[in-house]
Structures are given as C-alpha cells and as structure tokens.
Design a protein around this motif. Structure first.
Motif, PDB file in Angstrom:
ATOM      1  N   UNK A 182      35.172   0.298 -56.563  1.00 55.73           N
ATOM      2  CA  UNK A 182      34.777  -0.779 -57.474  1.00 55.73           C
ATOM      3  C   UNK A 182      34.841  -2.122 -56.740  1.00 55.73           C
ATOM      4  N   UNK A 183      35.880  -2.315 -55.921  1.00 56.74           N
ATOM      5  CA  UNK A 183      36.034  -3.552 -55.150  1.00 56.74           C
ATOM      6  C   UNK A 183      34.858  -3.718 -54.181  1.00 56.74           C
ATOM      7  N   UNK A 239      27.699  -6.758 -54.601  1.00 53.87           N
ATOM      8  CA  UNK A 239      26.973  -7.496 -55.637  1.00 53.87           C
ATOM      9  C   UNK A 239      27.021  -8.996 -55.342  1.00 53.87           C
ATOM     10  N   UNK A 240      28.156  -9.490 -54.879  1.00 54.36           N
ATOM     11  CA  UNK A 240      28.289 -10.903 -54.528  1.00 54.36           C
ATOM     12  C   UNK A 240      27.376 -11.250 -53.357  1.00 54.36           C
TER      13      UNK A 240
END
Length: 104
Positions: free
Chosen positions: A4-5, A11-12
C-alpha cells in the motif's frame, strides 16, 4: 502494509509527472513543427524555378506562409497568416496549398 505504501508513492509520482507534463503538452501545440518548402516558376518568361514559398506551421496548420516571387524587377516577398490550414486574410494560391501539403 509495504504494498500500500509503494502504491501511494507511485500515485504521488504519477500526479507529479502529470502536473509537469500537461503544461508542456499545451505549450507544444503552438510551436512551429511543420516546415514546407516549394519552388516554382512564377512567370512563364522567367527561367527556372526561382520563386519559392516557405510555410512555418504548428501541428494544427496555424502559423505563417511566406512567398518569395522572382520577377524581372527583383524579388518580391509576401506573407500570410495561417489559421488551421486557411489564410486569415487572403485566398491561398495553388502553390501555397502545395507547400502546406508538403509541410512535415
């Protein structure tokens, strides 16, 4: 979790790339990308193809087309503004249309 991290980091990065890329794509639309060149004989009595036309256009065929007409009196230069393949002020000659077709 670790997955998830990593997804959040990706995504960033993707958002950052998109924010940098979109203004470049918009700016690129107005740059001259197509150049056309066409030689021709403007007058029957003048020897050779000494007249020529240059087109400087963006990808939407907007820009400028410049005529260099060789006459007995000398060289005459005419320019026309182009907007999406059409002259904004004057009708295009056959030679000018050929130049636009050749622009790559």
């Amino acid at each position: 979790s670790m997955l998830i991290k990593k997804d959040e980091v990706f995504a960033t990065h993707l958002r950052e790339l998109k924010n940098h890329l979109l203004p470049l794509i918009e700016k690129e639309k107005v740059h001259y990308q197509k150049i056309g060149f066409h030689r021709f004989n403007a007058f029957e009595r003048s020897g050779g193809e000494q007249s020529f036309i240059i087109a400087l256009l963006n990808r939407e065929d907007t820009g400028i087309i410049i005529n260099f007409l060789y006459t007995r009196e000398g060289m005459r230069v005419y320019a026309k503004r182009m907007n999406k393949g059409m002259s904004e002020e004057y009708e295009l000659s056959h030679e000018e249309k050929e130049t636009i077709k050749k622009a790559k």
